[in-house]
Scaffold this motif. Structure first.
Motif, PDB file in Angstrom:
ATOM      1  N   SER A 214     -29.181  34.530  -2.065  1.00 33.30           N
ATOM      2  CA  SER A 214     -27.786  34.260  -2.430  1.00 33.30           C
ATOM      3  C   SER A 214     -27.462  32.776  -2.273  1.00 33.30           C
ATOM      4  O   SER A 214     -26.816  32.171  -3.143  1.00 33.30           O
ATOM      5  CB  SER A 214     -26.836  35.096  -1.568  1.00 33.30           C
ATOM      6  OG  SER A 214     -26.853  36.447  -1.961  1.00 33.30           O
ATOM      7  N   GLU A 242     -27.796  41.151  -2.162  1.00 34.29           N
ATOM      8  CA  GLU A 242     -27.504  39.845  -2.763  1.00 34.29           C
ATOM      9  C   GLU A 242     -26.182  39.878  -3.516  1.00 34.29           C
ATOM     10  O   GLU A 242     -25.360  38.966  -3.408  1.00 34.29           O
ATOM     11  CB  GLU A 242     -28.615  39.459  -3.742  1.00 34.29           C
ATOM     12  CG  GLU A 242     -29.845  38.850  -3.148  1.00 34.29           C
ATOM     13  CD  GLU A 242     -30.740  38.333  -4.249  1.00 34.29           C
ATOM     14  OE1 GLU A 242     -30.404  37.300  -4.845  1.00 34.29           O
ATOM     15  OE2 GLU A 242     -31.769  38.977  -4.536  1.00 34.29           O
ATOM     16  N   SER A 246     -22.908  37.639  -2.489  1.00 34.90           N
ATOM     17  CA  SER A 246     -22.508  36.582  -3.424  1.00 34.90           C
ATOM     18  C   SER A 246     -21.132  36.846  -4.014  1.00 34.90           C
ATOM     19  O   SER A 246     -20.305  35.934  -4.106  1.00 34.90           O
ATOM     20  CB  SER A 246     -23.554  36.444  -4.533  1.00 34.90           C
ATOM     21  OG  SER A 246     -24.800  36.042  -3.998  1.00 34.90           O
ATOM     22  N   PHE A 259     -21.980  35.925 -10.043  1.00 38.01           N
ATOM     23  CA  PHE A 259     -23.404  36.070  -9.759  1.00 38.01           C
ATOM     24  C   PHE A 259     -24.173  36.214 -11.071  1.00 38.01           C
ATOM     25  O   PHE A 259     -23.951  35.452 -11.999  1.00 38.01           O
ATOM     26  CB  PHE A 259     -23.641  37.224  -8.787  1.00 38.01           C
ATOM     27  CG  PHE A 259     -24.926  37.077  -7.991  1.00 38.01           C
ATOM     28  CD1 PHE A 259     -25.338  35.829  -7.533  1.00 38.01           C
ATOM     29  CD2 PHE A 259     -25.714  38.167  -7.711  1.00 38.01           C
ATOM     30  CE1 PHE A 259     -26.512  35.686  -6.803  1.00 38.01           C
ATOM     31  CE2 PHE A 259     -26.889  38.037  -6.972  1.00 38.01           C
ATOM     32  CZ  PHE A 259     -27.284  36.800  -6.528  1.00 38.01           C
TER      33      PHE A 259
END
Length: 485
Positions: A214, A242, A246, A259
């Motif tokens: 991340s 992740e 994020s 993301f």
């Protein structure tokens, strides 16, 4: 411009790829934890996403694509290896990182634009963890651990589609005694004096696994980028975590936006029909295959690549010695053909000569098996057509094969000499004729008998709606063709 379609794990649909910025197409792929040699399963995502990288460069231009693949060089497995060997952690990670690069280059993979090491981004990880705490998405236990609060992200589990029970059962995160929820995962953990550690607001420690990607993807690609990839074994918990970190760090905890826009996952690899396992004796590293193992000769890296690309990336792939031999024979033949190009012609080969059918196959969700089928037909034309040889060379380069380098290995008779001495076109014509008659009479016995004889002679038989194709296989024995005409 070529239309690229990719199967997006995020939506479970094949979608037209539309980059955020066509002048800066961005892709992140999870890299290795560097404590030992990469096994052949580790090579599959590298080869898959190398093909995607090449496709993006082909379509958008090499200067308009940024590919990031990380190295995890802080991990308990690395610590254990250092303790057992008496060597320093840095010495081990430097060595194994170079091993990985050497092995992946040997299978034709281009180096990504950026290859960050996790230990180089610790301050960025700490900053992201502080942000998550400030936004009530993470909490400290006061004893050196920081954990992400999964309940604070309502879309958790959307990528993998797993139930909470399944996720708990399959979780690989380190368990802390004082989790608020069983699904909470570690962002930071304390380090003992003999473990690697960095100063932080929560004491000396080191990052959890998931925060690494991340932080590094944010620093190198930004809050929102185009493609995130990896093996499907990473979908949960790594990629799921992740996304949670994020999205929550950058203000998308409610909409799930930001993301990566497209998520791609490759299927796993088997060896001779079985799951790769040390206990079964079928566990091989890439270097084992390249150098030879257990009395077996070494396999050229391009052969490994060819076998991998012969199966669609979203299907399980089976590595077999037979497939390696077939790939070896095909590549030998192709290299013999492209070697016939004159120097001045060879220098002019460029991406413009890649046939549209081959680009279109790869652009259709990385259908490399279809592209290879088209290249088989192209190779047949290339026997007598220089333009086709140029297209074959360009296509090989497009898929990551070095058409300029003829192998010095001896793989039996020269394929070119076999073709000169044993023209299979007459047998193709005979099989086609018998097939046409059989379609009328419904008596396929003569077709089956000839096909069986050809296969016994080591001839590869391809029959489709468009016709019949015969190719010498790795076990081709021309003496067995006598009397078939």
């Amino acid at each position: 411009m070529t239309v690229i379609k990719l199967t997006n794990t995020k939506t479970r649909k094949k979608e037209v790829f539309a980059p955020i910025d066509a002048d800066n197409v961005r892709m992140y792929v999870c890299g290795p934890t560097v404590y030992d040699r990469a096994h052949i399963g580790n090579a599959r995502p590298v080869i898959v996403f190398d093909v995607l990288y090449r496709l993006l460069r082909h379509v958008y231009g090499p200067d308009h694509v940024t590919y990031v693949r990380n190295f995890t060089d802080v991990d308990d497995k690395i610590n254990a290896r250092a303790e057992a060997s008496g060597r320093s952690i840095r010495e081990i990670t430097d060595e194994t990182t170079q091993w990985y690069l050497d092995d992946m280059r040997a299978v034709g993979a281009l180096d990504p634009n950026e290859m960050p090491r996790a230990t180089e981004y610790i301050p960025q990880m700490i900053a992201m963890i502080e942000t998550l705490i400030a936004k009530d998405h993470a909490y400290s236990d006061g004893a050196g651990h920081v954990l992400f609060s999964v309940n604070s992200y309502e879309k958790y589990g959307a990528l993998s589609g797993r139930s909470v029970d399944d996720m708990i059962a399959g979780s690989r995160v380190e368990v802390a005694d004082n989790k608020r929820d069983p699904m909470d995962f570690v962002l930071w953990k304390p380090s003992s004096d003999d473990q690697p550690g960095w100063d932080s607001p929560w004491g000396r420690g080191r990052p959890g696994w998931h925060i690494e990607c991340s932080a590094m993807s944010y620093e190198l690609l930004g809050e929102n980028f185009d493609i995130h990839g990896g093996g499907n074994d990473l979908m949960f918990p790594h990629h799921e975590n992740e996304i949670a970190q994020s999205c929550c760090a950058h203000g998308h905890e409610h909409d799930g936006g930001g993301f990566a826009n497209y998520w791609l996952h490759n299927e796993m690899l088997q060896v001779e029909g079985k799951k790769m396992s040390k206990s079964l004796g079928n566990f091989f590293t890439v270097r084992d295959l390249l150098d030879g193992h257990d009395g077996m000769p070494g396999v050229p890296g391009e052969v490994i690549r060819f076998v991998f690309l012969s199966t669609h990336y979203r299907k399980p792939m089976d590595w077999t010695a037979e497939k390696a031999e077939q790939a070896k024979a095909t590549l030998t033949k192709w290299k013999e053909l492209t070697a016939l190009l004159y120097d001045d012609v060879a220098r002019s080969v460029s991406k413009d000569e890649v046939p549209e059918a081959i680009v279109a196959a790869v652009a259709d969700d990385l259908n490399t098996s279809l592209a290879i089928s088209a290249m088989h037909k192209l190779a047949k034309e290339a026997k007598d057509d220089e333009a086709a040889r140029i297209q074959l060379a360009a296509s090989m380069e497009f898929l990551g094969f070095d058409w300029t380098q003829r192998w010095t290995h001896t793989f039996g008779n020269s394929i070119e000499s076999i073709l000169d001495e044993h023209d299979l076109s007459s047998l193709e014509a005979k099989l086609s004729s018998l097939r046409a008659i059989a379609m009328e009479t419904k008596d396929f016995a003569p077709v089956d008998a000839l096909k069986t004889a050809l296969l016994s002679a080591g001839v590869e038989v391809r029959m489709s709606k468009t016709g019949v194709e015969l190719e010498p296989g790795p076990n081709f024995d021309p003496s067995k063709l006598e009397g078939l005409l």
